[in-house]
Motif scaffolding. Sequence first.
Motif, PDB file in Angstrom:
ATOM      1  N   UNK A   1       0.864  -1.185   0.000  1.00 43.29           N
ATOM      2  CA  UNK A   1       0.000   0.000   0.000  1.00 43.29           C
ATOM      3  C   UNK A   1       0.899   1.232   0.000  1.00 43.29           C
ATOM      4  N   UNK A   2       1.913   1.206   0.888  1.00 40.41           N
ATOM      5  CA  UNK A   2       2.988   2.176   0.830  1.00 40.41           C
ATOM      6  C   UNK A   2       4.199   1.615   1.547  1.00 40.41           C
ATOM      7  N   UNK A   3       5.354   2.250   1.321  1.00 40.91           N
ATOM      8  CA  UNK A   3       6.610   1.805   1.923  1.00 40.91           C
ATOM      9  C   UNK A   3       7.155   2.948   2.747  1.00 40.91           C
ATOM     10  N   UNK A   4       7.536   2.613   3.976  1.00 41.83           N
ATOM     11  CA  UNK A   4       8.042   3.613   4.903  1.00 41.83           C
ATOM     12  C   UNK A   4       9.428   3.160   5.356  1.00 41.83           C
ATOM     13  N   UNK A   5      10.391   4.071   5.377  1.00 39.29           N
ATOM     14  CA  UNK A   5      11.740   3.700   5.801  1.00 39.29           C
ATOM     15  C   UNK A   5      12.224   4.622   6.906  1.00 39.29           C
ATOM     16  N   UNK A   6      13.106   4.095   7.724  1.00 34.16           N
ATOM     17  CA  UNK A   6      13.861   4.893   8.679  1.00 34.16           C
ATOM     18  C   UNK A   6      15.299   4.386   8.625  1.00 34.16           C
ATOM     19  N   UNK A   7      16.116   4.764   9.576  1.00 29.92           N
ATOM     20  CA  UNK A   7      17.532   4.369   9.528  1.00 29.92           C
ATOM     21  C   UNK A   7      17.728   2.863   9.611  1.00 29.92           C
ATOM     22  N   UNK A   8      16.854   2.176  10.301  1.00 31.20           N
ATOM     23  CA  UNK A   8      17.036   0.751  10.549  1.00 31.20           C
ATOM     24  C   UNK A   8      16.175  -0.159   9.673  1.00 31.20           C
ATOM     25  N   UNK A   9      14.934   0.253   9.396  1.00 27.47           N
ATOM     26  CA  UNK A   9      13.979  -0.673   8.798  1.00 27.47           C
ATOM     27  C   UNK A   9      13.310  -0.150   7.534  1.00 27.47           C
ATOM     28  N   UNK A  10      12.902  -1.097   6.718  1.00 31.22           N
ATOM     29  CA  UNK A  10      11.964  -0.856   5.616  1.00 31.22           C
ATOM     30  C   UNK A  10      10.648  -1.456   6.098  1.00 31.22           C
ATOM     31  N   UNK A  11       9.618  -0.655   6.093  1.00 23.24           N
ATOM     32  CA  UNK A  11       8.302  -1.138   6.510  1.00 23.24           C
ATOM     33  C   UNK A  11       7.397  -1.161   5.275  1.00 23.24           C
ATOM     34  N   UNK A  12       6.935  -2.342   4.940  1.00 24.35           N
ATOM     35  CA  UNK A  12       6.030  -2.509   3.804  1.00 24.35           C
ATOM     36  C   UNK A  12       4.634  -2.638   4.382  1.00 24.35           C
ATOM     37  N   UNK A  13       3.829  -1.603   4.190  1.00 23.06           N
ATOM     38  CA  UNK A  13       2.494  -1.544   4.771  1.00 23.06           C
ATOM     39  C   UNK A  13       1.483  -2.064   3.751  1.00 23.06           C
ATOM     40  N   UNK A  14       0.565  -2.882   4.245  1.00 25.12           N
ATOM     41  CA  UNK A  14      -0.433  -3.546   3.397  1.00 25.12           C
ATOM     42  C   UNK A  14      -1.825  -2.983   3.644  1.00 25.12           C
ATOM     43  N   UNK A  15      -2.693  -3.149   2.661  1.00 28.67           N
ATOM     44  CA  UNK A  15      -4.093  -2.750   2.787  1.00 28.67           C
ATOM     45  C   UNK A  15      -4.954  -3.752   2.017  1.00 28.67           C
ATOM     46  N   UNK A  16      -6.261  -3.575   2.109  1.00 30.87           N
ATOM     47  CA  UNK A  16      -7.193  -4.434   1.373  1.00 30.87           C
ATOM     48  C   UNK A  16      -6.806  -4.485  -0.104  1.00 30.87           C
ATOM     49  N   UNK A  17      -7.030  -5.595  -0.730  1.00 32.89           N
ATOM     50  CA  UNK A  17      -6.885  -5.795  -2.170  1.00 32.89           C
ATOM     51  C   UNK A  17      -5.451  -5.686  -2.681  1.00 32.89           C
ATOM     52  N   UNK A  18      -4.477  -5.567  -1.804  1.00 28.54           N
ATOM     53  CA  UNK A  18      -3.085  -5.482  -2.237  1.00 28.54           C
ATOM     54  C   UNK A  18      -2.309  -6.772  -1.952  1.00 28.54           C
ATOM     55  N   UNK A  19      -2.917  -7.676  -1.215  1.00 29.88           N
ATOM     56  CA  UNK A  19      -2.233  -8.902  -0.825  1.00 29.88           C
ATOM     57  C   UNK A  19      -3.269 -10.015  -0.793  1.00 29.88           C
ATOM     58  N   UNK A  20      -3.008 -11.067  -1.556  1.00 28.42           N
ATOM     59  CA  UNK A  20      -3.924 -12.207  -1.540  1.00 28.42           C
ATOM     60  C   UNK A  20      -3.123 -13.499  -1.685  1.00 28.42           C
ATOM     61  N   UNK A  21      -3.696 -14.565  -1.133  1.00 26.44           N
ATOM     62  CA  UNK A  21      -3.066 -15.885  -1.192  1.00 26.44           C
ATOM     63  C   UNK A  21      -4.097 -16.902  -1.676  1.00 26.44           C
ATOM     64  N   UNK A  22      -3.583 -18.014  -2.140  1.00 22.71           N
ATOM     65  CA  UNK A  22      -4.442 -19.126  -2.525  1.00 22.71           C
ATOM     66  C   UNK A  22      -4.175 -20.251  -1.532  1.00 22.71           C
ATOM     67  N   UNK A  23      -5.244 -20.675  -0.850  1.00 22.52           N
ATOM     68  CA  UNK A  23      -5.148 -21.765   0.120  1.00 22.52           C
ATOM     69  C   UNK A  23      -6.127 -22.849  -0.313  1.00 22.52           C
ATOM     70  N   UNK A  24      -5.600 -24.030  -0.597  1.00 17.31           N
ATOM     71  CA  UNK A  24      -6.433 -25.143  -1.067  1.00 17.31           C
ATOM     72  C   UNK A  24      -7.344 -24.721  -2.218  1.00 17.31           C
ATOM     73  N   UNK A  25      -6.763 -24.043  -3.184  1.00 14.68           N
ATOM     74  CA  UNK A  25      -7.434 -23.616  -4.411  1.00 14.68           C
ATOM     75  C   UNK A  25      -8.541 -22.579  -4.187  1.00 14.68           C
ATOM     76  N   UNK A  26      -8.528 -21.890  -3.061  1.00 15.76           N
ATOM     77  CA  UNK A  26      -9.480 -20.814  -2.792  1.00 15.76           C
ATOM     78  C   UNK A  26      -8.696 -19.512  -2.591  1.00 15.76           C
TER      79      UNK A  26
END
Length: 147
Positions: free
Chosen positions: A10-35
């Motif tokens: 959804x957006x990426x946020x960084x600081x000196x130590x970390x990269x934070x990959x922030x997620x939101x609806x409809x941006x991440x999906x998986x298939x589990x047992x063909x669903x």
Amino acid sequence: MVTVKMLKPYYIKTDNEYVRIVLAYQYFSVVINEKDYQFIPIEANEFRINRRTQKVENVEAKFAFQNGKDVVYLTLAKLITLPDFLQQLHSIAGSYYIRENQETNDKNNIESAVIIDELEKMNVLRLIDKALDERDEVAFNELLKHL
């Protein structure tokens, strides 16, 4: 069997130590047992990756996925075991990683800036001395503004 269908930040946020990959609806999906299951942000909603070591730090985070009324929780530790997930995650975060030579360049730039500032100050002091020797009051007052 679990596979990643889609992974977009959804957006990426960084600081000196970390990269934070922030997620939101409809941006991440998986298939589990063909669903298809869509990510829903009711538990964790970000991946936190160390910029130097490139390791995922928040492996204990639980992510929720929904298909209709069915909600499935997967930990980041489980998601990391999926080869396509880890590959996609590093391709998203890769440009934000700190490489050793980049860190060295940053330190060198800071040291160079400090040296240049010191040299400029020493030059102004020499010019002030010269203005005093020549009894040039206008130049003296102008140079004092640079200290």
